[in-house]
Design a protein around this motif. Sequence first.
Motif, PDB file in Angstrom:
ATOM      1  N   ASP A  26       0.815  -1.214   0.000  1.00 58.85           N
ATOM      2  CA  ASP A  26       0.000   0.000   0.000  1.00 58.85           C
ATOM      3  C   ASP A  26       0.851   1.267   0.000  1.00 58.85           C
ATOM      4  OD1 ASP A  26      -2.368  -1.482   0.074  1.00 58.85           O
ATOM      5  OD2 ASP A  26      -2.359  -1.577   2.264  1.00 58.85           O
ATOM      6  N   ASP A  28       3.697   3.928  -1.335  1.00 58.34           N
ATOM      7  CA  ASP A  28       4.175   4.302  -2.658  1.00 58.34           C
ATOM      8  C   ASP A  28       5.625   3.840  -2.804  1.00 58.34           C
ATOM      9  OD1 ASP A  28       5.951   6.298  -1.597  1.00 58.34           O
ATOM     10  OD2 ASP A  28       4.310   7.748  -1.575  1.00 58.34           O
ATOM     11  N   GLU A  29       6.139   3.921  -4.006  1.00 61.14           N
ATOM     12  CA  GLU A  29       7.457   3.360  -4.307  1.00 61.14           C
ATOM     13  C   GLU A  29       8.559   4.016  -3.472  1.00 61.14           C
ATOM     14  OE1 GLU A  29      10.452   2.703  -8.158  1.00 61.14           O
ATOM     15  OE2 GLU A  29       8.373   3.386  -8.456  1.00 61.14           O
ATOM     16  N   THR A  30       8.466   5.321  -3.286  1.00 62.53           N
ATOM     17  CA  THR A  30       9.485   6.028  -2.505  1.00 62.53           C
ATOM     18  C   THR A  30       9.482   5.548  -1.060  1.00 62.53           C
ATOM     19  OG1 THR A  30       9.320   7.994  -3.900  1.00 62.53           O
ATOM     20  CG2 THR A  30      10.296   8.280  -1.721  1.00 62.53           C
TER      21      THR A  30
END
Length: 237
Positions: A26, A28-30
């Motif tokens: 859930d 985000d990529e960062t």
Amino acid sequence: MLYKLNLEHILFLDIETVPQQQHFSDLDETAQQLWEQKTQYQRKDEFTAEEFYERAGIWAEFGKIVCISVGYFIHKGENRNFRVTSFYGEEIKILREFKQLLKDHFSQVKHLLCAHNGKEFDFPYIARRMVINGINLPYKLDLFGKKPWEVPHLDTMELWKFGDYKHYTSLKLLAYVLGIPSPKEDMDGGMVKDVFYKENDLDRIVTYCELDVVTTAQVFLRLRNEERLDDDEIKKV
């Protein structure tokens, strides 16, 4: 020095925290990358970043507060009461209400905050989450420029160390060795995430948090060699 402290000037507290999201996927990529970097030394090669995310509630950067429970003593003549209340729900609401409590009732120099392992966990966690949520720190959590003896925090785990910096003792163990009956808990700290996200049972978490506040106060009394609280002295408000 413990014997000289006025119990009515101390606010006992405990917090319960969970990961900001239920699942690692859930994020985000960062956030996923930052979590992997943050925990690489704790995980080593034993867990992947995703497997280790179960523990994300421990870090204020990746977790959030779902409950703050507090307790305080009131003496009327020979009668002694310990009143317990909780703030829960949306994190920003919890933090604002807790800050208001400090401002209204525990803002003077004489007032102290007390938690078990509070100096390493509860106090900095609350402060960090306030900053993240854009809330100005209350006086009791703003430590900038304060000398060590000016910090208005008590920690029952630190008091039990007696100068031994290597020693860690859980609240449950400390209560046991001091002869404090274990509260009838139906969960432990490792279950909070699932109870919150899977069972959606915040009331259960609040009850667990309040029991820890009562136990912390009981430990503090024993460290002062005073009689522990009886059940009829503990009031939920």
